[in-house]
Design a protein around this motif. Structure first.
Motif, PDB file in Angstrom:
ATOM      1  N   MET A   1       0.732  -1.209   0.035  1.00 42.11           N
ATOM      2  CA  MET A   1       0.011  -0.092  -0.060  1.00 42.11           C
ATOM      3  C   MET A   1       1.042   1.265  -0.001  1.00 42.11           C
ATOM      4  O   MET A   1       1.901   1.126   0.894  1.00 42.11           O
ATOM      5  N   THR A   2       0.363   2.193  -1.041  1.00 40.49           N
ATOM      6  CA  THR A   2       1.089   3.257  -0.910  1.00 40.49           C
ATOM      7  C   THR A   2       1.194   4.180   0.464  1.00 40.49           C
ATOM      8  O   THR A   2      -0.164   4.625   0.687  1.00 40.49           O
ATOM      9  N   GLU A   3       2.048   4.721   1.008  1.00 37.83           N
ATOM     10  CA  GLU A   3       2.191   5.445   2.057  1.00 37.83           C
ATOM     11  C   GLU A   3       1.604   6.873   1.874  1.00 37.83           C
ATOM     12  O   GLU A   3       2.163   7.273   0.865  1.00 37.83           O
ATOM     13  N   THR A   4       0.810   7.678   2.511  1.00 41.82           N
ATOM     14  CA  THR A   4       0.602   8.908   2.411  1.00 41.82           C
ATOM     15  C   THR A   4       0.546   9.494   3.770  1.00 41.82           C
ATOM     16  O   THR A   4       0.750   9.238   4.791  1.00 41.82           O
ATOM     17  N   VAL A   5       0.622  11.134   3.389  1.00 39.52           N
ATOM     18  CA  VAL A   5       0.567  12.025   4.617  1.00 39.52           C
ATOM     19  C   VAL A   5      -1.078  11.739   5.233  1.00 39.52           C
ATOM     20  O   VAL A   5      -1.899  11.992   4.669  1.00 39.52           O
ATOM     21  N   SER A   6      -0.846  11.119   6.557  1.00 42.10           N
ATOM     22  CA  SER A   6      -2.005  10.999   7.170  1.00 42.10           C
ATOM     23  C   SER A   6      -1.814  10.591   8.815  1.00 42.10           C
ATOM     24  O   SER A   6      -0.454  10.599   9.123  1.00 42.10           O
ATOM     25  N   LYS A   7      -2.738  10.595   9.462  1.00 46.41           N
ATOM     26  CA  LYS A   7      -2.626  10.867  10.853  1.00 46.41           C
ATOM     27  C   LYS A   7      -1.646   9.668  11.631  1.00 46.41           C
ATOM     28  O   LYS A   7      -1.716   8.402  10.879  1.00 46.41           O
ATOM     29  N   ASP A   8      -0.689   9.932  12.487  1.00 52.74           N
ATOM     30  CA  ASP A   8       0.239   9.011  13.101  1.00 52.74           C
ATOM     31  C   ASP A   8       1.172   8.655  12.053  1.00 52.74           C
ATOM     32  O   ASP A   8       2.033   7.654  12.379  1.00 52.74           O
ATOM     33  N   PRO A  34      15.200  18.318   5.993  1.00 57.62           N
ATOM     34  CA  PRO A  34      13.684  18.740   5.761  1.00 57.62           C
ATOM     35  C   PRO A  34      13.271  18.510   7.143  1.00 57.62           C
ATOM     36  O   PRO A  34      13.680  18.226   8.272  1.00 57.62           O
ATOM     37  N   LEU A  35      11.992  19.399   7.141  1.00 58.77           N
ATOM     38  CA  LEU A  35      11.147  19.288   8.376  1.00 58.77           C
ATOM     39  C   LEU A  35      10.433  18.076   8.631  1.00 58.77           C
ATOM     40  O   LEU A  35       9.843  17.531   7.772  1.00 58.77           O
ATOM     41  N   THR A  36      10.571  17.551   9.812  1.00 60.82           N
ATOM     42  CA  THR A  36      10.202  16.421  10.073  1.00 60.82           C
ATOM     43  C   THR A  36       9.044  16.367  11.245  1.00 60.82           C
ATOM     44  O   THR A  36       9.371  16.965  12.376  1.00 60.82           O
ATOM     45  N   PHE A  37       7.687  15.804  11.052  1.00 65.19           N
ATOM     46  CA  PHE A  37       6.797  16.106  11.979  1.00 65.19           C
ATOM     47  C   PHE A  37       5.879  14.989  12.140  1.00 65.19           C
ATOM     48  O   PHE A  37       5.894  14.196  11.058  1.00 65.19           O
ATOM     49  N   LEU A  38       5.227  14.814  13.346  1.00 62.50           N
ATOM     50  CA  LEU A  38       4.287  13.644  13.447  1.00 62.50           C
ATOM     51  C   LEU A  38       3.088  14.280  12.997  1.00 62.50           C
ATOM     52  O   LEU A  38       2.485  15.271  13.470  1.00 62.50           O
ATOM     53  N   VAL A  39       2.238  13.709  11.944  1.00 60.79           N
ATOM     54  CA  VAL A  39       0.788  14.106  11.540  1.00 60.79           C
ATOM     55  C   VAL A  39      -0.233  13.920  12.201  1.00 60.79           C
ATOM     56  O   VAL A  39      -0.449  13.007  12.999  1.00 60.79           O
ATOM     57  N   GLY A  40      -1.170  15.052  12.479  1.00 58.17           N
ATOM     58  CA  GLY A  40      -2.496  14.937  13.211  1.00 58.17           C
ATOM     59  C   GLY A  40      -2.188  15.247  14.643  1.00 58.17           C
ATOM     60  O   GLY A  40      -3.005  14.731  15.629  1.00 58.17           O
ATOM     61  N   GLU A  49      -1.393  20.865   7.474  1.00 61.38           N
ATOM     62  CA  GLU A  49      -1.566  19.419   7.514  1.00 61.38           C
ATOM     63  C   GLU A  49      -2.636  19.279   6.550  1.00 61.38           C
ATOM     64  O   GLU A  49      -2.501  18.079   5.862  1.00 61.38           O
ATOM     65  N   GLU A  50      -3.603  20.079   6.857  1.00 61.14           N
ATOM     66  CA  GLU A  50      -4.940  19.639   6.064  1.00 61.14           C
ATOM     67  C   GLU A  50      -4.747  19.921   4.307  1.00 61.14           C
ATOM     68  O   GLU A  50      -4.929  18.654   3.909  1.00 61.14           O
ATOM     69  N   GLU A  51      -3.716  20.503   3.946  1.00 59.98           N
ATOM     70  CA  GLU A  51      -3.587  20.738   2.619  1.00 59.98           C
ATOM     71  C   GLU A  51      -2.639  19.394   1.980  1.00 59.98           C
ATOM     72  O   GLU A  51      -2.489  19.080   0.983  1.00 59.98           O
ATOM     73  N   MET A  52      -1.869  18.753   3.254  1.00 59.50           N
ATOM     74  CA  MET A  52      -0.887  17.901   2.579  1.00 59.50           C
ATOM     75  C   MET A  52      -1.315  16.654   2.890  1.00 59.50           C
ATOM     76  O   MET A  52      -0.847  15.471   2.562  1.00 59.50           O
ATOM     77  N   MET A  53      -2.652  16.350   3.366  1.00 59.08           N
ATOM     78  CA  MET A  53      -3.252  15.233   3.657  1.00 59.08           C
ATOM     79  C   MET A  53      -3.379  14.391   2.335  1.00 59.08           C
ATOM     80  O   MET A  53      -3.703  14.844   1.329  1.00 59.08           O
ATOM     81  N   GLY A  54      -2.715  12.992   2.330  1.00 59.55           N
ATOM     82  CA  GLY A  54      -2.960  12.206   1.097  1.00 59.55           C
ATOM     83  C   GLY A  54      -1.696  12.353   0.231  1.00 59.55           C
ATOM     84  O   GLY A  54      -1.712  11.375  -0.730  1.00 59.55           O
ATOM     85  N   ALA A  55      -0.935  13.348   0.429  1.00 60.03           N
ATOM     86  CA  ALA A  55       0.172  13.389  -0.458  1.00 60.03           C
ATOM     87  C   ALA A  55       1.225  12.057  -0.176  1.00 60.03           C
ATOM     88  O   ALA A  55       1.388  11.648   0.922  1.00 60.03           O
ATOM     89  N   THR A  56       1.876  11.786  -1.307  1.00 60.12           N
ATOM     90  CA  THR A  56       2.852  10.608  -1.490  1.00 60.12           C
ATOM     91  C   THR A  56       4.052  11.205  -1.590  1.00 60.12           C
ATOM     92  O   THR A  56       4.420  12.338  -1.770  1.00 60.12           O
ATOM     93  N   GLU A  62       1.307  23.102  -3.865  1.00 62.15           N
ATOM     94  CA  GLU A  62       1.370  24.461  -3.358  1.00 62.15           C
ATOM     95  C   GLU A  62       0.113  24.929  -3.008  1.00 62.15           C
ATOM     96  O   GLU A  62      -0.773  24.582  -3.840  1.00 62.15           O
ATOM     97  N   PHE A  63      -0.198  25.576  -1.869  1.00 61.83           N
ATOM     98  CA  PHE A  63      -1.239  26.254  -1.433  1.00 61.83           C
ATOM     99  C   PHE A  63      -1.045  27.549  -0.614  1.00 61.83           C
ATOM    100  O   PHE A  63      -0.074  27.801  -0.225  1.00 61.83           O
ATOM    101  N   THR A  64      -2.107  28.314  -0.487  1.00 62.31           N
ATOM    102  CA  THR A  64      -2.218  29.470   0.142  1.00 62.31           C
ATOM    103  C   THR A  64      -3.062  29.396   1.364  1.00 62.31           C
ATOM    104  O   THR A  64      -4.397  29.161   1.026  1.00 62.31           O
TER     105      THR A  64
END
Ligand code: ZN
Length: 180
Positions: A1-8, A34-40, A49-56, A62-64
């Motif tokens: 399964m492809t990993e995506t930006v998601s909780k935990d 790179p900036l490393t963080f725990l999502v959620g 985080e909202e804008e990055m959810m689901g990214a692989t 890019e978002f504003t």
């Protein structure tokens, strides 16, 4: 399964933040790790985080963000006049000027502020975050994704990528300066 930006998940990203009006870069990870963080877990401003959810991995977005989704609206109440003589000790070693950023020791902890006005009598301190009230544009690339360890989830933040996982459990204490 492809990993995506998601909780935990632990996400590592490169980002550049610009002010949409002027194009001025206010922060960028490009010259750093790179900036490393725990999502959620509230480590990041909410919109990021909202804008990055689901990214692989490898995906660029890019978002504003409106101020509400970034550092919040400016609060005109969050300003204070402080008698200048309270800065006497500091002024022996440093020059106070408009734009100087200092940290006040408040009962609830350190509170950063910016000097916005200065006269003989008073220093006017603005406790708003320097980026509050501003829309922010981010260009983000996902560099790495992995599942957070139960320990990271319980601590509420990511641990360092440099072999922290491989270290013995005894060395992984959050209270340890090397950890957090
Ligand atoms: Zn920790």
């Amino acid at each position: 399964m492809t990993e995506t930006v998601s909780k935990d998940m632990i996400a590592s990203v490169h980002y550049t933040g610009t002010l949409p009006d002027s194009g001025e870069v206010f922060d960028s990870s490009m010259e750093r790790e790179p900036l490393t963080f725990l999502v959620g877990h509230g480590q990041m401003i909410p919109g990021f985080e909202e804008e990055m959810m689901g990214a692989t991995v490898g995906e660029k977005r890019e978002f504003t963000l409106t101020p509400e989704k970034a550092y919040g609206p400016r609060d005109d109440e969050a300003m204070m006049e402080i008698p200048r003589n309270q800065f006497a000790q500091l002024e022996e070693s440093a020059k106070l000027e408009v734009g100087t950023q200092l940290v006040a020791q408040m009962p609830h902890g350190p509170a950063p502020f910016t000097i916005i006005k200065l006269d003989e009598e008073n220093v006017t301190a603005d406790f708003n975050h320097a980026l509050s009230g501003k829309s922010l544009t981010f260009n983000v690339e996902v560099i790495e994704l992995r599942s957070a360890s139960p320990e990271e989830i319980s601590h509420g933040h990511a641990h360092g990528p440099e072999g922290h996982q491989e270290q013995p459990v005894a060395e992984k204490k959050c209270d340890d300066d090397t950890c957090c």
